[in-house]
Design a protein around this motif. Structure first.
Motif, PDB file in Angstrom:
ATOM      1  N   ALA A  49       0.818  -1.214   0.000  1.00 12.39           N
ATOM      2  CA  ALA A  49       0.000   0.000   0.000  1.00 12.39           C
ATOM      3  C   ALA A  49       0.855   1.270   0.000  1.00 12.39           C
ATOM      4  CB  ALA A  49      -0.933  -0.009   1.205  1.00 12.39           C
ATOM      5  N   GLN A  50       1.960   1.270   0.727  1.00  9.68           N
ATOM      6  CA  GLN A  50       2.798   2.466   0.795  1.00  9.68           C
ATOM      7  C   GLN A  50       3.398   2.787  -0.573  1.00  9.68           C
ATOM      8  OE1 GLN A  50       5.980   2.224   3.614  1.00  9.68           O
ATOM      9  NE2 GLN A  50       6.760   4.256   3.110  1.00  9.68           N
ATOM     10  N   TYR A  51       3.926   1.795  -1.254  1.00  5.93           N
ATOM     11  CA  TYR A  51       4.522   2.011  -2.572  1.00  5.93           C
ATOM     12  C   TYR A  51       3.462   2.442  -3.586  1.00  5.93           C
ATOM     13  CZ  TYR A  51       7.007   1.139  -6.924  1.00  5.93           C
ATOM     14  OH  TYR A  51       7.569   1.275  -8.163  1.00  5.93           O
ATOM     15  N   ILE A  52       2.289   1.801  -3.532  1.00  2.73           N
ATOM     16  CA  ILE A  52       1.205   2.145  -4.443  1.00  2.73           C
ATOM     17  C   ILE A  52       0.792   3.596  -4.233  1.00  2.73           C
ATOM     18  CG2 ILE A  52      -1.232   1.696  -4.974  1.00  2.73           C
ATOM     19  CD1 ILE A  52      -0.644  -1.275  -4.413  1.00  2.73           C
ATOM     20  N   ALA A  53       0.656   4.015  -2.975  1.00  3.52           N
ATOM     21  CA  ALA A  53       0.265   5.391  -2.669  1.00  3.52           C
ATOM     22  C   ALA A  53       1.298   6.383  -3.187  1.00  3.52           C
ATOM     23  CB  ALA A  53       0.065   5.555  -1.170  1.00  3.52           C
ATOM     24  N   GLU A  54       2.592   6.079  -3.011  1.00  5.16           N
ATOM     25  CA  GLU A  54       3.652   6.985  -3.478  1.00  5.16           C
ATOM     26  C   GLU A  54       3.619   7.139  -4.995  1.00  5.16           C
ATOM     27  OE1 GLU A  54       7.391   5.603  -1.986  1.00  5.16           O
ATOM     28  OE2 GLU A  54       6.793   5.845   0.093  1.00  5.16           O
ATOM     29  N   VAL A  55       3.478   6.020  -5.706  1.00  6.30           N
ATOM     30  CA  VAL A  55       3.464   6.068  -7.167  1.00  6.30           C
ATOM     31  C   VAL A  55       2.244   6.835  -7.663  1.00  6.30           C
ATOM     32  CG1 VAL A  55       3.238   4.655  -9.248  1.00  6.30           C
ATOM     33  CG2 VAL A  55       4.846   3.988  -7.471  1.00  6.30           C
ATOM     34  N   GLU A  56       1.102   6.584  -7.047  1.00  3.42           N
ATOM     35  CA  GLU A  56      -0.104   7.278  -7.477  1.00  3.42           C
ATOM     36  C   GLU A  56      -0.040   8.767  -7.162  1.00  3.42           C
ATOM     37  OE1 GLU A  56      -3.326   5.017  -5.811  1.00  3.42           O
ATOM     38  OE2 GLU A  56      -3.220   3.545  -7.448  1.00  3.42           O
ATOM     39  N   PRO A  71      -0.393  -5.210  -9.309  1.00  5.09           N
ATOM     40  CA  PRO A  71       0.060  -4.315  -8.246  1.00  5.09           C
ATOM     41  C   PRO A  71       1.211  -4.944  -7.459  1.00  5.09           C
ATOM     42  CG  PRO A  71      -2.099  -5.221  -7.734  1.00  5.09           C
ATOM     43  CD  PRO A  71      -1.755  -5.661  -9.112  1.00  5.09           C
ATOM     44  N   PRO A  72       2.139  -4.117  -7.014  1.00  4.00           N
ATOM     45  CA  PRO A  72       3.276  -4.651  -6.250  1.00  4.00           C
ATOM     46  C   PRO A  72       2.796  -5.262  -4.940  1.00  4.00           C
ATOM     47  CG  PRO A  72       3.246  -2.263  -6.160  1.00  4.00           C
ATOM     48  CD  PRO A  72       2.188  -2.671  -7.126  1.00  4.00           C
ATOM     49  N   GLU A  73       3.449  -6.349  -4.559  1.00  7.17           N
ATOM     50  CA  GLU A  73       3.068  -7.037  -3.335  1.00  7.17           C
ATOM     51  C   GLU A  73       4.251  -7.123  -2.387  1.00  7.17           C
ATOM     52  OE1 GLU A  73       1.582 -10.779  -4.800  1.00  7.17           O
ATOM     53  OE2 GLU A  73      -0.448  -9.984  -4.883  1.00  7.17           O
ATOM     54  N   ARG A  74       3.932  -7.260  -1.123  1.00 13.55           N
ATOM     55  CA  ARG A  74       4.948  -7.383  -0.081  1.00 13.55           C
ATOM     56  C   ARG A  74       4.647  -8.632   0.720  1.00 13.55           C
ATOM     57  NH1 ARG A  74       6.039  -2.204   3.123  1.00 13.55           N
ATOM     58  NH2 ARG A  74       7.682  -2.082   1.595  1.00 13.55           N
ATOM     59  N   ARG A  75       5.681  -9.372   1.067  1.00 11.99           N
ATOM     60  CA  ARG A  75       5.528 -10.589   1.886  1.00 11.99           C
ATOM     61  C   ARG A  75       5.327 -10.169   3.339  1.00 11.99           C
ATOM     62  NH1 ARG A  75       9.831 -13.698   0.203  1.00 11.99           N
ATOM     63  NH2 ARG A  75       8.437 -14.671  -1.265  1.00 11.99           N
ATOM     64  N   VAL A  76       4.271 -10.702   3.964  1.00 15.32           N
ATOM     65  CA  VAL A  76       3.931 -10.347   5.330  1.00 15.32           C
ATOM     66  C   VAL A  76       3.877 -11.616   6.176  1.00 15.32           C
ATOM     67  CG1 VAL A  76       2.138  -9.331   6.787  1.00 15.32           C
ATOM     68  CG2 VAL A  76       2.554  -8.401   4.518  1.00 15.32           C
ATOM     69  N   LEU A  77       4.497 -11.571   7.345  1.00 13.21           N
ATOM     70  CA  LEU A  77       4.438 -12.698   8.274  1.00 13.21           C
ATOM     71  C   LEU A  77       3.165 -12.603   9.114  1.00 13.21           C
ATOM     72  CD1 LEU A  77       8.098 -12.893   9.599  1.00 13.21           C
ATOM     73  CD2 LEU A  77       6.967 -14.470   8.047  1.00 13.21           C
ATOM     74  N   ILE A  78       2.442 -13.696   9.187  1.00 14.37           N
ATOM     75  CA  ILE A  78       1.216 -13.736   9.965  1.00 14.37           C
ATOM     76  C   ILE A  78       1.405 -14.806  11.030  1.00 14.37           C
ATOM     77  CG2 ILE A  78      -1.251 -14.226   9.924  1.00 14.37           C
ATOM     78  CD1 ILE A  78      -1.241 -13.300   7.008  1.00 14.37           C
TER      79      ILE A  78
END
Length: 81
Positions: A49-56, A71-78
């Motif tokens: 979300a951070q990268y998407i917001a910056e690009v937009e 859309p770019p994705e980030r690996r998240v540990l759950i």
């Protein structure tokens, strides 16, 4: 005279094979950490979300519309309990 090119080729092959054998037996394998049976973690892919917001934001400043096909994705540990 015909033997010299043959000897050169065989010599280069032997040098190449010697280089391959001296590379050692190291492996890139890394053993996984010990897993606690009570708490397991899992990785999931989430939109970055951070990268998407910056690009937009930059695109809006330049008067460009962005349509994300992949859309770019980030690996998240759950952590699951």
């Amino acid at each position: 005279m015909k033997a010299i090119p043959g000897i050169a080729v065989v010599s280069l092959l032997l040098i190449g094979l010697a280089g391959c054998t001296s590379a050692g037996m190291k492996s890139a394998y890394v053993a996984p950490a010990a897993v606690n049976g009570d708490a397991a973690t899992e990785t999931r892919m989430r939109p970055d979300a951070q990268y998407i917001a910056e690009v937009e934001w930059i695109a809006r400043q330049r008067g460009v519309r962005v349509h994300w096909v992949n859309p770019p994705e980030r690996r998240v540990l759950i952590a699951s309990h």
